[in-house]
Write a protein that holds these residues in place. Structure first.
Motif, mmCIF file in Angstrom:
data_model
loop_
_atom_site.group_PDB
_atom_site.id
_atom_site.type_symbol
_atom_site.label_atom_id
_atom_site.label_comp_id
_atom_site.label_asym_id
_atom_site.label_seq_id
_atom_site.Cartn_x
_atom_site.Cartn_y
_atom_site.Cartn_z
ATOM 1 N N GLN A 79 0.830 -1.205 0.000
ATOM 2 C CA GLN A 79 0.000 0.000 0.000
ATOM 3 C C GLN A 79 0.864 1.255 0.000
ATOM 4 O O GLN A 79 0.563 2.226 -0.702
ATOM 5 C CB GLN A 79 -0.934 -0.012 1.212
ATOM 6 C CG GLN A 79 -2.069 -1.022 1.110
ATOM 7 C CD GLN A 79 -3.017 -0.967 2.294
ATOM 8 O OE1 GLN A 79 -2.965 -0.043 3.107
ATOM 9 N NE2 GLN A 79 -3.875 -1.969 2.408
ATOM 10 N N LYS A 80 1.933 1.243 0.780
ATOM 11 C CA LYS A 80 2.825 2.402 0.813
ATOM 12 C C LYS A 80 3.494 2.635 -0.547
ATOM 13 O O LYS A 80 3.813 3.775 -0.895
ATOM 14 C CB LYS A 80 3.892 2.210 1.896
ATOM 15 C CG LYS A 80 3.341 2.292 3.315
ATOM 16 C CD LYS A 80 4.443 2.105 4.346
ATOM 17 C CE LYS A 80 3.880 2.210 5.760
ATOM 18 N NZ LYS A 80 4.932 2.013 6.798
ATOM 19 N N GLY A 82 1.955 2.106 -3.277
ATOM 20 C CA GLY A 82 0.906 2.502 -4.213
ATOM 21 C C GLY A 82 0.107 1.367 -4.806
ATOM 22 O O GLY A 82 -0.516 1.520 -5.860
ATOM 23 N N ASP A 160 -4.402 5.922 -1.706
ATOM 24 C CA ASP A 160 -3.732 6.769 -2.702
ATOM 25 C C ASP A 160 -2.860 5.870 -3.559
ATOM 26 O O ASP A 160 -1.631 5.875 -3.473
ATOM 27 C CB ASP A 160 -2.897 7.834 -1.996
ATOM 28 C CG ASP A 160 -2.288 8.806 -2.997
ATOM 29 O OD1 ASP A 160 -2.795 8.879 -4.131
ATOM 30 O OD2 ASP A 160 -1.306 9.476 -2.641
ATOM 31 N N CYS A 161 -3.524 5.050 -4.428
ATOM 32 C CA CYS A 161 -2.778 4.028 -5.154
ATOM 33 C C CYS A 161 -2.482 4.453 -6.588
ATOM 34 O O CYS A 161 -3.242 5.200 -7.203
ATOM 35 C CB CYS A 161 -3.529 2.693 -5.128
ATOM 36 S SG CYS A 161 -5.161 2.738 -5.853
ATOM 37 N N LYS A 162 -1.372 3.952 -7.098
ATOM 38 C CA LYS A 162 -1.023 4.162 -8.506
ATOM 39 C C LYS A 162 -1.339 2.907 -9.313
ATOM 40 O O LYS A 162 -1.486 2.962 -10.530
ATOM 41 C CB LYS A 162 0.444 4.534 -8.643
ATOM 42 C CG LYS A 162 1.434 3.488 -8.139
ATOM 43 C CD LYS A 162 2.884 3.946 -8.294
ATOM 44 C CE LYS A 162 3.211 5.049 -7.288
ATOM 45 N NZ LYS A 162 4.641 5.411 -7.309
ATOM 46 N N ILE A 193 -4.346 6.432 -13.037
ATOM 47 C CA ILE A 193 -4.189 5.214 -12.244
ATOM 48 C C ILE A 193 -4.158 4.010 -13.182
ATOM 49 O O ILE A 193 -4.927 3.919 -14.139
ATOM 50 C CB ILE A 193 -5.339 5.073 -11.222
ATOM 51 C CG1 ILE A 193 -5.239 6.196 -10.177
ATOM 52 C CG2 ILE A 193 -5.309 3.698 -10.530
ATOM 53 C CD1 ILE A 193 -6.379 6.222 -9.187
#
Length: 506
Positions: A79-80, A82, A160-162, A193
């Protein structure tokens, strides 16, 4: 679209003991694209995505995010970096509210002593309004499976994902909900995204995705622009052979019978359905169509003693059938396969053999109430061979099997009691093309052997391709019946939605 790669997987392998689930698989994802990942159950899709998410570590291979080599030891690290992952199997806390589930990770990380529920609900509402009309203070355990799936998706959207991974996201959604999801996916893509979209539904892939990568038996097969291939070509790559006919031949005119295995008249539960009357004839497969919430599952559950019935008459093989309980239903040869395979269809932690004998353990007992394991294994082996169950040892847990093979175990469990009538609720949801074809042929073979089959499905092509007749359920009532040339998607939708052709023409 440029060759701006957000995610690169190179030479990824994963072994579980002597079993090699992935063998030097390559995959890449561009910024702002929807990339389909396709493959039969057991092809390695979930293993590969679990490695991207940090649930599993690769045995060998390299992962790059934005061109830099990374190690992802846990989902929290993922998650960190993304990575957002919406799993096919719902993993929500039923005793918490929708808002609490959506922000559970953030809440656990917070150092606040007291929860501001008003603010939490407002934040959840801002996310939910993009997807559906679910109130944030609703307890998740009271929601339908389709609405729980939407909550899972809303939960992922808060990250806050890419890179967003969607694993069979429409498996439990209505058509309207699925279209809403597609709109959201396109919006996210336009925002830059990147989305990995796992699905067995070719129509979704070709309507939504830019590229498609196919895996088979843990190996990389191909990556193509969706515009450059046909659904038939993709299916052939998935199964490694030509699949020219996914559905078995239907009843011939000379095979049709007026003999009724099951007859119901005037069924009413006082809430979800009323005045339900139909007959299931010998040798046929009957389909139930309808929108989610129309009452299809409740009707067949009531016939099996799993849902309360206020009034109505039921006959099995011409004899009156007094519904008391599901165990009584089993004794009369009437069984039900739930749409919730992992929650109600099989016992994941129990062995394949124990699952197959679960409905009637006295068949494999030693006469004094104890299970005879040898008898249990012999019975399980017979059905495993009949259903072409791909497995290790018969004593392995069902959780070790792919989704399609878990479904076969659930079917074997019903066959073990020699049923007269089988109700199949979404029998092929979330399983691959090859397994679907096998189950369709199995159902036709069972019907020809004299078993009555009633299939509930939200996939209209399945109902049309498999069933001899289709009854549409509309808001708890029978909306109509179609057969032969009248069995079209347009006509079934009209009947299921209560819209007549005359209304459409106006």
């Amino acid at each position: 679209m440029t060759e701006n790669l957000v995610l690169e997987l190179t030479g990824i392998s994963k072994s579980f003991g002597v079993v090699k689930a992935l063998n030097k698989v390559d995959f890449n994802l561009r910024k702002g694209e929807v990339h389909a990942l396709a493959g039969e159950n057991g092809a390695g899709k979930s293993t590969l995505m679990n490695i991207v998410d940090g649930i599993l570590s690769p045995t060998e291979g390299e992962i790059r995010i934005d061109g830099e080599v990374v190690t992802i030891p846990s989902p929290a690290i993922g998650q960190k970096l993304g990575i957002g992952f919406v799993h096919q199997e719902i993993a929500l806390c039923p005793d918490a509210t929708v808002a609490e589930n959506i922000f559970m990770a953030a809440t656990n990380a917070s150092k606040r002593l007291l929860m501001n529920y008003s603010a939490l609900n407002r934040r959840a509402q801002d996310v939910l309004k993009r997807l559906c009309n679910i109130q944030p203070d609703t307890m998740v355990g009271t929601l339908s499976i389709s609405n729980q799936q939407l909550v899972e998706i809303a939960k992922a959207l808060t990250l806050d994902c890419k890179v967003l991974i969607l694993d069979e996201p429409t498996a439990a959604l209505t058509e309207n909900e699925a279209q809403t999801l597609f709109r959201i996916v396109r919006e996210l893509r336009d925002q830059g995204i990147s989305i990995i979209y796992i699905s067995h539904r070719m129509a979704e892939i070709f309507a939504l995705c830019d590229r498609i990568t196919v895996l088979r038996d843990g190996h990389y097969v191909s990556t193509d622009n969706v515009a450059d291939v046909t659904p038939e070509q993709v299916v052939n790559k998935l199964v490694g052979r030509d699949v020219s006919n996914l559905f078995p031949a239907k009843q011939k005119d000379e095979e049709k019978s007026e003999d009724c295995i099951l007859k119901v008249n005037g069924l009413n539960d006082g809430d979800r359905f009323t005045d339900i009357s139909f007959a299931l004839r010998k040798g046929e497969i009957l389909g139930f169509a309808g929108l989610i919430g129309a009452g299809r599952s409740e009707i067949v559950k009531a016939i099996c003693g799993l849902h309360p019935l206020k009034s109505g008459a039921i006959e099995v093989n011409g004899e009156a059938y007094d519904v008391r309980s599901y165990s009584h239903s089993i004794d009369r040869g009437v069984v039900y396969l739930s749409e919730d395979r992992k929650g109600e269809g099989v016992f994941l932690d129990m062995s394949i053999a124990a699952n197959i004998s679960a409905l009637r353990t006295e068949q494999v007992s030693n006469g004094v109430g104890l299970i005879n394991r040898r008898k249990e294994r012999v019975q399980a082996g017979k059905f495993a061979n009949q259903l072409n169950l791909k497995r290790g040892h018969i004593d392995d847990p069902v959780s070790s099997l792919s989704g399609g093979n878990q479904q076969k175990v659930a079917i074997a469990k019903m066959l073990s009691v020699n049923p007269h009538v089988i109700f199949m609720d979404e029998p092929t949801r979330g399983i691959d093309v090859g397994a679907k074809s096998e189950i369709h042929r199995l159902l036709r073979d069972l019907s020809r052997s004299g078993v009555g089959i009633l299939v509930i499905s939200s996939e209209l092509p399945e109902l049309i391709g498999l069933c001899d007749r289709v009854i549409a359920i509309c808001e708890g009532r029978i909306g109509g019946e179609v057969t032969g040339a009248d069995m079209t998607e347009e006509r079934i939708i009209q009947l299921a939605s209560g819209v007549s052709p005359e209304t459409i023409k106006q």
